[in-house]
Design a protein around this motif. Structure first.
Motif, PDB file in Angstrom:
ATOM      1  N   TRP A  36       0.737  -1.241   0.051  1.00  0.00           N
ATOM      2  CA  TRP A  36       0.123  -0.052   0.048  1.00  0.00           C
ATOM      3  C   TRP A  36       0.936   1.292   0.128  1.00  0.00           C
ATOM      4  O   TRP A  36       0.374   2.414   0.005  1.00  0.00           O
ATOM      5  CB  TRP A  36      -1.094  -0.033   1.294  1.00  0.00           C
ATOM      6  CG  TRP A  36      -1.737  -1.240   1.171  1.00  0.00           C
ATOM      7  CD1 TRP A  36      -1.451  -2.189   2.253  1.00  0.00           C
ATOM      8  CD2 TRP A  36      -2.695  -1.927   0.030  1.00  0.00           C
ATOM      9  NE1 TRP A  36      -2.527  -3.410   1.914  1.00  0.00           N
ATOM     10  CE2 TRP A  36      -2.827  -3.030   0.567  1.00  0.00           C
ATOM     11  CE3 TRP A  36      -3.207  -1.020  -1.079  1.00  0.00           C
ATOM     12  CZ2 TRP A  36      -4.138  -3.945  -0.093  1.00  0.00           C
ATOM     13  CZ3 TRP A  36      -4.045  -1.901  -1.541  1.00  0.00           C
ATOM     14  CH2 TRP A  36      -4.397  -3.124  -1.270  1.00  0.00           C
ATOM     15  N   ILE A  37       2.194   1.323  -0.014  1.00  0.00           N
ATOM     16  CA  ILE A  37       2.758   2.375   0.069  1.00  0.00           C
ATOM     17  C   ILE A  37       2.873   2.868  -1.526  1.00  0.00           C
ATOM     18  O   ILE A  37       3.086   2.028  -2.695  1.00  0.00           O
ATOM     19  CB  ILE A  37       4.405   2.176   0.242  1.00  0.00           C
ATOM     20  CG1 ILE A  37       4.611   1.624   1.469  1.00  0.00           C
ATOM     21  CG2 ILE A  37       5.356   3.249  -0.180  1.00  0.00           C
ATOM     22  CD1 ILE A  37       5.910   1.025   1.989  1.00  0.00           C
ATOM     23  N   PRO A  38       2.502   4.253  -1.848  1.00  0.00           N
ATOM     24  CA  PRO A  38       2.473   4.714  -3.082  1.00  0.00           C
ATOM     25  C   PRO A  38       3.724   4.676  -3.793  1.00  0.00           C
ATOM     26  O   PRO A  38       4.944   4.803  -3.449  1.00  0.00           O
ATOM     27  CB  PRO A  38       2.257   6.302  -2.747  1.00  0.00           C
ATOM     28  CG  PRO A  38       1.906   6.354  -1.389  1.00  0.00           C
ATOM     29  CD  PRO A  38       2.457   5.250  -0.617  1.00  0.00           C
ATOM     30  N   LYS A  39       3.602   4.431  -5.236  1.00  0.00           N
ATOM     31  CA  LYS A  39       4.761   4.181  -6.147  1.00  0.00           C
ATOM     32  C   LYS A  39       5.481   3.015  -6.078  1.00  0.00           C
ATOM     33  O   LYS A  39       5.557   2.385  -7.183  1.00  0.00           O
ATOM     34  CB  LYS A  39       5.638   5.515  -5.994  1.00  0.00           C
ATOM     35  CG  LYS A  39       5.059   6.690  -6.480  1.00  0.00           C
ATOM     36  CD  LYS A  39       5.921   8.004  -6.585  1.00  0.00           C
ATOM     37  CE  LYS A  39       5.068   9.213  -7.069  1.00  0.00           C
ATOM     38  NZ  LYS A  39       5.883  10.447  -7.022  1.00  0.00           N
ATOM     39  N   LYS A  40       6.331   2.749  -5.141  1.00  0.00           N
ATOM     40  CA  LYS A  40       7.072   1.751  -5.019  1.00  0.00           C
ATOM     41  C   LYS A  40       6.493   0.266  -4.146  1.00  0.00           C
ATOM     42  O   LYS A  40       7.144  -0.660  -4.027  1.00  0.00           O
ATOM     43  CB  LYS A  40       8.424   2.118  -4.225  1.00  0.00           C
ATOM     44  CG  LYS A  40       9.335   2.998  -4.708  1.00  0.00           C
ATOM     45  CD  LYS A  40      10.009   2.562  -6.085  1.00  0.00           C
ATOM     46  CE  LYS A  40      10.894   3.385  -6.799  1.00  0.00           C
ATOM     47  NZ  LYS A  40      11.576   2.985  -7.851  1.00  0.00           N
ATOM     48  N   GLY A  41       5.424   0.374  -3.747  1.00  0.00           N
ATOM     49  CA  GLY A  41       4.688  -0.359  -2.975  1.00  0.00           C
ATOM     50  C   GLY A  41       4.692  -1.829  -3.643  1.00  0.00           C
ATOM     51  O   GLY A  41       4.973  -2.872  -3.097  1.00  0.00           O
ATOM     52  N   LEU A  42       4.180  -1.827  -4.833  1.00  0.00           N
ATOM     53  CA  LEU A  42       3.946  -3.211  -5.561  1.00  0.00           C
ATOM     54  C   LEU A  42       5.367  -3.781  -5.893  1.00  0.00           C
ATOM     55  O   LEU A  42       5.207  -4.998  -5.785  1.00  0.00           O
ATOM     56  CB  LEU A  42       3.257  -2.865  -6.980  1.00  0.00           C
ATOM     57  CG  LEU A  42       2.688  -3.957  -7.682  1.00  0.00           C
ATOM     58  CD1 LEU A  42       1.706  -4.709  -6.766  1.00  0.00           C
ATOM     59  CD2 LEU A  42       1.748  -3.452  -8.923  1.00  0.00           C
ATOM     60  N   ILE A  43       6.249  -3.117  -6.186  1.00  0.00           N
ATOM     61  CA  ILE A  43       7.457  -3.564  -6.434  1.00  0.00           C
ATOM     62  C   ILE A  43       8.294  -4.249  -5.053  1.00  0.00           C
ATOM     63  O   ILE A  43       8.661  -5.090  -5.128  1.00  0.00           O
ATOM     64  CB  ILE A  43       8.493  -2.379  -6.689  1.00  0.00           C
ATOM     65  CG1 ILE A  43       8.075  -1.848  -8.077  1.00  0.00           C
ATOM     66  CG2 ILE A  43       9.970  -3.092  -7.096  1.00  0.00           C
ATOM     67  CD1 ILE A  43       8.228  -2.820  -9.394  1.00  0.00           C
ATOM     68  N   GLY A 103       3.085  -4.213 -12.780  1.00  0.00           N
ATOM     69  CA  GLY A 103       1.977  -4.930 -13.142  1.00  0.00           C
ATOM     70  C   GLY A 103       2.165  -6.466 -13.539  1.00  0.00           C
ATOM     71  O   GLY A 103       1.915  -7.356 -13.037  1.00  0.00           O
ATOM     72  N   LEU A 104       3.498  -6.329 -14.152  1.00  0.00           N
ATOM     73  CA  LEU A 104       4.141  -7.730 -14.469  1.00  0.00           C
ATOM     74  C   LEU A 104       4.682  -8.431 -13.384  1.00  0.00           C
ATOM     75  O   LEU A 104       4.335  -9.764 -12.963  1.00  0.00           O
ATOM     76  CB  LEU A 104       5.208  -7.487 -15.325  1.00  0.00           C
ATOM     77  CG  LEU A 104       5.504  -8.513 -16.630  1.00  0.00           C
ATOM     78  CD1 LEU A 104       4.487  -8.623 -17.486  1.00  0.00           C
ATOM     79  CD2 LEU A 104       6.816  -8.135 -17.355  1.00  0.00           C
ATOM     80  N   ALA A 105       5.256  -7.748 -12.417  1.00  0.00           N
ATOM     81  CA  ALA A 105       5.631  -8.414 -10.981  1.00  0.00           C
ATOM     82  C   ALA A 105       4.594  -8.798 -10.289  1.00  0.00           C
ATOM     83  O   ALA A 105       4.614 -10.074  -9.721  1.00  0.00           O
ATOM     84  CB  ALA A 105       6.529  -7.085 -10.121  1.00  0.00           C
ATOM     85  N   LEU A 106       3.188  -7.971 -10.286  1.00  0.00           N
ATOM     86  CA  LEU A 106       2.225  -8.659  -9.625  1.00  0.00           C
ATOM     87  C   LEU A 106       1.399 -10.044 -10.293  1.00  0.00           C
ATOM     88  O   LEU A 106       1.279 -10.926  -9.465  1.00  0.00           O
ATOM     89  CB  LEU A 106       0.980  -7.428  -9.526  1.00  0.00           C
ATOM     90  CG  LEU A 106      -0.266  -7.835  -8.942  1.00  0.00           C
ATOM     91  CD1 LEU A 106       0.124  -8.265  -7.423  1.00  0.00           C
ATOM     92  CD2 LEU A 106      -1.274  -6.869  -9.143  1.00  0.00           C
ATOM     93  N   LEU A 107       1.683  -9.680 -11.499  1.00  0.00           N
ATOM     94  CA  LEU A 107       1.325 -10.920 -12.335  1.00  0.00           C
ATOM     95  C   LEU A 107       1.965 -12.282 -11.970  1.00  0.00           C
ATOM     96  O   LEU A 107       1.526 -13.333 -11.717  1.00  0.00           O
ATOM     97  CB  LEU A 107       1.118 -10.963 -14.041  1.00  0.00           C
ATOM     98  CG  LEU A 107       1.022 -12.136 -14.604  1.00  0.00           C
ATOM     99  CD1 LEU A 107      -0.558 -12.641 -14.623  1.00  0.00           C
ATOM    100  CD2 LEU A 107       1.223 -11.726 -16.194  1.00  0.00           C
TER     101      LEU A 107
END
Length: 118
Positions: A36-43, A103-107
């Motif tokens: 949930w951290i903005p910008k870098k959270g997904l990575i 998005g690819l990392a999440l996939l």
């Protein structure tokens, strides 16, 4: 048979398993919190989730030993799931560090989960 071929006692092996598995769960949980951290959270999620999976898989090495673990992972009934999981582990880290595609990392994280469950 495994106990005779290693210098670690059963209690030490169980402690190693529990410690490594706990670290894996902690990394996965931390990754979920960092999502949930903005910008870098997904990575950050992708990296910590992948490290958590690696630690969790590594934890079973303490119980079975590395050779038996590898033999069981690459049995014909588990071969496809193992290859998909290992490939997704690598691709998750590549998409997070080199390609910078969240998005690819999440996939690939989702595919890791399904391959582990399979």
């Amino acid at each position: 048979q495994v106990i005779d071929s290693t210098s670690l006692g059963w209690g030490t092996r169980v402690k190693g398993f529990v410690a490594c598995f706990a670290i894996g769960c902690l990394c996965s949980l931390l990754g979920s919190c960092l999502l949930w951290i903005p910008k870098k959270g997904l990575i950050l999620f992708a990296v910590f989730y992948t490290l958590g999976n690696i630690a969790s898989i590594g934890s079973t090495l303490f119980l079975m030993g590395p050779m038996k673990q590898l033999k069981r992972m690459f049995e014909p009934t588990r071969l496809i799931a193992t290859v998909v999981m290992l490939l997704c582990l690598i691709l998750t880290l590549c998409s997070a560090f080199w390609w910078h595609k969240a998005g690819l990392a999440l996939l690939f994280c989702i595919l890791q989960f399904f391959a582990m469950a399979w």
